[in-house]
Write a protein that holds these residues in place. Structure first.
Motif, PDB file in Angstrom:
ATOM      1  N   GLY A 121      -0.472   7.644 -12.302  1.00 20.07           N
ATOM      2  CA  GLY A 121       0.892   7.107 -12.330  1.00 20.07           C
ATOM      3  C   GLY A 121       2.096   7.756 -11.752  1.00 20.07           C
ATOM      4  N   ASN A 122       1.829   8.854 -10.963  1.00 21.64           N
ATOM      5  CA  ASN A 122       2.805   9.645 -10.376  1.00 21.64           C
ATOM      6  C   ASN A 122       2.930   8.920  -9.025  1.00 21.64           C
ATOM      7  OD1 ASN A 122       3.016  11.463 -12.320  1.00 21.64           O
ATOM      8  ND2 ASN A 122       1.171  12.449 -11.793  1.00 21.64           N
ATOM      9  N   THR A 123       4.113   9.078  -8.175  1.00 18.97           N
ATOM     10  CA  THR A 123       4.503   8.595  -6.957  1.00 18.97           C
ATOM     11  C   THR A 123       3.631   9.586  -5.895  1.00 18.97           C
ATOM     12  OG1 THR A 123       6.443   7.637  -8.015  1.00 18.97           O
ATOM     13  CG2 THR A 123       6.420   7.971  -5.315  1.00 18.97           C
ATOM     14  N   ILE A 124       3.212   8.764  -4.939  1.00 21.41           N
ATOM     15  CA  ILE A 124       2.811   9.466  -3.884  1.00 21.41           C
ATOM     16  C   ILE A 124       3.780   9.682  -2.682  1.00 21.41           C
ATOM     17  CG2 ILE A 124       1.070   9.307  -1.957  1.00 21.41           C
ATOM     18  CD1 ILE A 124      -0.773   7.872  -4.103  1.00 21.41           C
ATOM     19  N   TYR A 125       3.917  10.760  -2.242  1.00 25.86           N
ATOM     20  CA  TYR A 125       4.887  10.991  -1.347  1.00 25.86           C
ATOM     21  C   TYR A 125       4.337  11.508   0.099  1.00 25.86           C
ATOM     22  CZ  TYR A 125       8.478  11.310  -4.881  1.00 25.86           C
ATOM     23  OH  TYR A 125       9.128  10.697  -5.890  1.00 25.86           O
ATOM     24  N   LYS A 126       5.116  11.244   1.243  1.00 22.76           N
ATOM     25  CA  LYS A 126       4.734  11.669   2.560  1.00 22.76           C
ATOM     26  C   LYS A 126       6.095  12.273   3.161  1.00 22.76           C
ATOM     27  CE  LYS A 126       5.414   7.449   4.920  1.00 22.76           C
ATOM     28  NZ  LYS A 126       5.169   6.521   5.828  1.00 22.76           N
ATOM     29  N   ILE A 127       5.918  12.727   4.258  1.00 23.53           N
ATOM     30  CA  ILE A 127       6.664  13.537   5.120  1.00 23.53           C
ATOM     31  C   ILE A 127       7.069  12.801   6.173  1.00 23.53           C
ATOM     32  CG2 ILE A 127       7.513  15.743   6.457  1.00 23.53           C
ATOM     33  CD1 ILE A 127       7.242  16.061   3.494  1.00 23.53           C
ATOM     34  N   ASN A 128       8.347  12.059   6.494  1.00 26.67           N
ATOM     35  CA  ASN A 128       8.633  11.321   7.510  1.00 26.67           C
ATOM     36  C   ASN A 128       8.914  12.136   8.852  1.00 26.67           C
ATOM     37  OD1 ASN A 128      11.344  12.009   7.278  1.00 26.67           O
ATOM     38  ND2 ASN A 128      11.688  10.177   6.360  1.00 26.67           N
ATOM     39  N   LYS A 129       9.326  11.458   9.683  1.00 26.99           N
ATOM     40  CA  LYS A 129       9.473  12.159  11.170  1.00 26.99           C
ATOM     41  C   LYS A 129      10.838  12.875  11.221  1.00 26.99           C
ATOM     42  CE  LYS A 129       7.658   8.187  13.749  1.00 26.99           C
ATOM     43  NZ  LYS A 129       7.886   7.124  14.904  1.00 26.99           N
ATOM     44  N   LYS A 130      11.635  12.783  10.158  1.00 26.94           N
ATOM     45  CA  LYS A 130      12.799  13.649  10.049  1.00 26.94           C
ATOM     46  C   LYS A 130      12.623  14.748   9.084  1.00 26.94           C
ATOM     47  CE  LYS A 130      16.314   9.805  10.535  1.00 26.94           C
ATOM     48  NZ  LYS A 130      17.273   9.035   9.853  1.00 26.94           N
ATOM     49  N   GLY A 131      11.537  14.985   8.540  1.00 29.34           N
ATOM     50  CA  GLY A 131      10.971  15.877   7.863  1.00 29.34           C
ATOM     51  C   GLY A 131      11.443  15.644   6.371  1.00 29.34           C
ATOM     52  N   GLU A 132      11.709  14.349   6.032  1.00 29.21           N
ATOM     53  CA  GLU A 132      12.244  14.117   4.652  1.00 29.21           C
ATOM     54  C   GLU A 132      11.106  13.726   3.779  1.00 29.21           C
ATOM     55  OE1 GLU A 132      16.670  12.398   5.825  1.00 29.21           O
ATOM     56  OE2 GLU A 132      14.726  10.970   5.837  1.00 29.21           O
ATOM     57  N   LYS A 133      10.953  14.025   2.510  1.00 29.66           N
ATOM     58  CA  LYS A 133       9.972  13.640   1.538  1.00 29.66           C
ATOM     59  C   LYS A 133      10.340  12.205   1.135  1.00 29.66           C
ATOM     60  CE  LYS A 133       7.939  15.060  -2.781  1.00 29.66           C
ATOM     61  NZ  LYS A 133       8.091  16.000  -3.874  1.00 29.66           N
ATOM     62  N   VAL A 134       9.550  11.115   1.307  1.00 29.46           N
ATOM     63  CA  VAL A 134       9.601   9.737   0.894  1.00 29.46           C
ATOM     64  C   VAL A 134       8.495   9.202   0.417  1.00 29.46           C
ATOM     65  CG1 VAL A 134      11.454   9.315   2.839  1.00 29.46           C
ATOM     66  CG2 VAL A 134       9.083   8.898   3.304  1.00 29.46           C
ATOM     67  N   PRO A 135       8.665   8.197  -0.411  1.00 27.48           N
ATOM     68  CA  PRO A 135       7.566   7.869  -1.096  1.00 27.48           C
ATOM     69  C   PRO A 135       6.646   6.869  -0.191  1.00 27.48           C
ATOM     70  CG  PRO A 135       9.620   6.704  -1.915  1.00 27.48           C
ATOM     71  CD  PRO A 135       9.927   7.958  -1.090  1.00 27.48           C
ATOM     72  N   VAL A 136       5.818   7.005  -0.371  1.00 24.75           N
ATOM     73  CA  VAL A 136       4.617   5.960   0.271  1.00 24.75           C
ATOM     74  C   VAL A 136       4.692   4.487  -0.245  1.00 24.75           C
ATOM     75  CG1 VAL A 136       2.142   5.585   0.994  1.00 24.75           C
ATOM     76  CG2 VAL A 136       2.883   7.789   0.777  1.00 24.75           C
ATOM     77  N   LYS A 137       4.728   3.529   0.517  1.00 22.89           N
ATOM     78  CA  LYS A 137       4.834   2.317   0.041  1.00 22.89           C
ATOM     79  C   LYS A 137       3.535   1.428   0.332  1.00 22.89           C
ATOM     80  CE  LYS A 137       9.537   2.002  -0.572  1.00 22.89           C
ATOM     81  NZ  LYS A 137      10.906   1.352  -0.333  1.00 22.89           N
ATOM     82  N   GLU A 138       3.388   0.415  -0.336  1.00 24.91           N
ATOM     83  CA  GLU A 138       2.152  -0.273   0.060  1.00 24.91           C
ATOM     84  C   GLU A 138       2.457  -1.828  -0.282  1.00 24.91           C
ATOM     85  OE1 GLU A 138      -1.223   0.219  -2.900  1.00 24.91           O
ATOM     86  OE2 GLU A 138       0.283   0.390  -4.488  1.00 24.91           O
ATOM     87  N   LYS A 139       1.958  -2.787   0.430  1.00 29.07           N
ATOM     88  CA  LYS A 139       1.852  -3.888   0.394  1.00 29.07           C
ATOM     89  C   LYS A 139       1.065  -4.620  -0.744  1.00 29.07           C
ATOM     90  CE  LYS A 139       3.896  -4.968   4.907  1.00 29.07           C
ATOM     91  NZ  LYS A 139       5.015  -5.738   4.863  1.00 29.07           N
ATOM     92  N   VAL A 140       1.666  -5.519  -1.577  1.00 32.69           N
ATOM     93  CA  VAL A 140       0.941  -6.022  -2.621  1.00 32.69           C
ATOM     94  C   VAL A 140       1.195  -7.678  -2.938  1.00 32.69           C
ATOM     95  CG1 VAL A 140       0.576  -3.884  -4.156  1.00 32.69           C
ATOM     96  CG2 VAL A 140       2.670  -5.425  -4.291  1.00 32.69           C
ATOM     97  N   TRP A 141       0.232  -8.292  -3.370  1.00 33.57           N
ATOM     98  CA  TRP A 141       0.463  -9.703  -4.063  1.00 33.57           C
ATOM     99  C   TRP A 141       0.875  -9.560  -5.516  1.00 33.57           C
ATOM    100  CZ3 TRP A 141       1.096 -13.444  -0.795  1.00 33.57           C
ATOM    101  CH2 TRP A 141       0.513 -13.534   0.390  1.00 33.57           C
ATOM    102  N   ILE A 142       2.048 -10.299  -5.639  1.00 39.20           N
ATOM    103  CA  ILE A 142       2.631 -10.430  -7.078  1.00 39.20           C
ATOM    104  C   ILE A 142       2.378 -11.943  -7.517  1.00 39.20           C
ATOM    105  CG2 ILE A 142       4.610 -10.226  -8.684  1.00 39.20           C
ATOM    106  CD1 ILE A 142       5.223  -8.031  -6.750  1.00 39.20           C
ATOM    107  N   GLU A 143       1.896 -12.275  -8.585  1.00 40.38           N
ATOM    108  CA  GLU A 143       1.755 -13.450  -8.990  1.00 40.38           C
ATOM    109  C   GLU A 143       2.488 -13.914 -10.271  1.00 40.38           C
ATOM    110  OE1 GLU A 143      -1.521 -17.132  -9.212  1.00 40.38           O
ATOM    111  OE2 GLU A 143      -2.271 -15.007  -8.887  1.00 40.38           O
ATOM    112  N   HIS A 144       3.263 -14.758 -10.375  1.00 39.77           N
ATOM    113  CA  HIS A 144       3.895 -15.187 -11.415  1.00 39.77           C
ATOM    114  C   HIS A 144       3.500 -16.383 -11.944  1.00 39.77           C
ATOM    115  CE1 HIS A 144       6.929 -12.026 -11.778  1.00 39.77           C
ATOM    116  NE2 HIS A 144       7.034 -12.064 -10.403  1.00 39.77           N
ATOM    117  N   LYS A 145       2.939 -16.486 -13.071  1.00 45.33           N
ATOM    118  CA  LYS A 145       2.541 -17.799 -13.886  1.00 45.33           C
ATOM    119  C   LYS A 145       3.367 -18.316 -14.833  1.00 45.33           C
ATOM    120  CE  LYS A 145      -2.336 -17.063 -12.396  1.00 45.33           C
ATOM    121  NZ  LYS A 145      -3.468 -16.813 -12.965  1.00 45.33           N
TER     122      LYS A 145
END
Length: 184
Positions: free
Chosen positions: A16-40
């Motif tokens: 459950g911990n956030t996964i990070y990466k280093i961007n082109k500017k050398g900053e630590k940023v969270p990795v994002k993923e595309k997901v489907w969310i369904e509301h019923k």
């Protein structure tokens, strides 16, 4: 608004911990993923409050169209607007300013929502029923609140012509001053 939506969220590891990466500017940023969310609607799901972020689907060449759930919600609001117009003997205005006062009742959760995002779909739904073109709509956010547990989110809307604004405000003032005791 119920249905299936494409969204982006922060990616988490198995703990459950956030996964990070280093961007082109050398900053630590969270990795994002595309997901489907369904509301019923069943099981007490409050749905998604209809923001601009959820009503459109991107198409080719930068065009957008309404998502299926947004189309269904717009049709529902159009039907309610037609009933309101009939019940109140409202004639669709032509090239005349119309004030739309909105109080939003958000789902009772911890999400922060922007009331102004909710206006786009609503203004489109009222077009051709309340006014001929939403260019003449003057939307005003009056307040926002959260619904009580178990209640569904909703809007409270007041509609009147701009030319009637003075009389509407005077009437409200008179109603408010009636509630003030004579002794102060």
């Amino acid at each position: 608004m119920y249905g299936k939506f494409r969204a982006e969220r922060v990616k988490k590891d198995e703990n459950g911990n956030t996964i990070y990466k280093i961007n082109k500017k050398g900053e630590k940023v969270p990795v994002k993923e595309k997901v489907w969310i369904e509301h019923k609607e069943e099981n007490g799901d409050p749905g998604v409050y209809p923001s601009v972020n959820h009503i459109y689907v991107n198409m080719a060449k930068g065009r957008k169209r309404l998502s299926k759930p947004a189309e269904e919600l717009k049709e529902k609001w159009e039907a309610l607007a037609m009933m309101w117009a009939k019940d109140n003997n409202w004639e669709m205005t032509k090239k005349e300013k119309v004030i739309i006062e909105l109080t939003a009742y958000f789902p009772n959760d911890n999400k922060v929502r922007d009331t102004n995002n909710a206006f786009k779909l609503l203004m489109d739904a009222l077009e051709g029923i309340i006014y001929d073109n939403d260019h003449y709509a003057l939307p005003r956010v009056m307040d926002f609140q959260r619904v009580k547990d178990g209640e569904k989110p909703y809007f409270k809307i007041n509609i009147y012509k701009k030319e009637d604004e003075y009389e509407v405000l005077q009437q409200r003032y008179r109603q408010g001053s009636d509630a003030i005791p004579a002794d102060g």
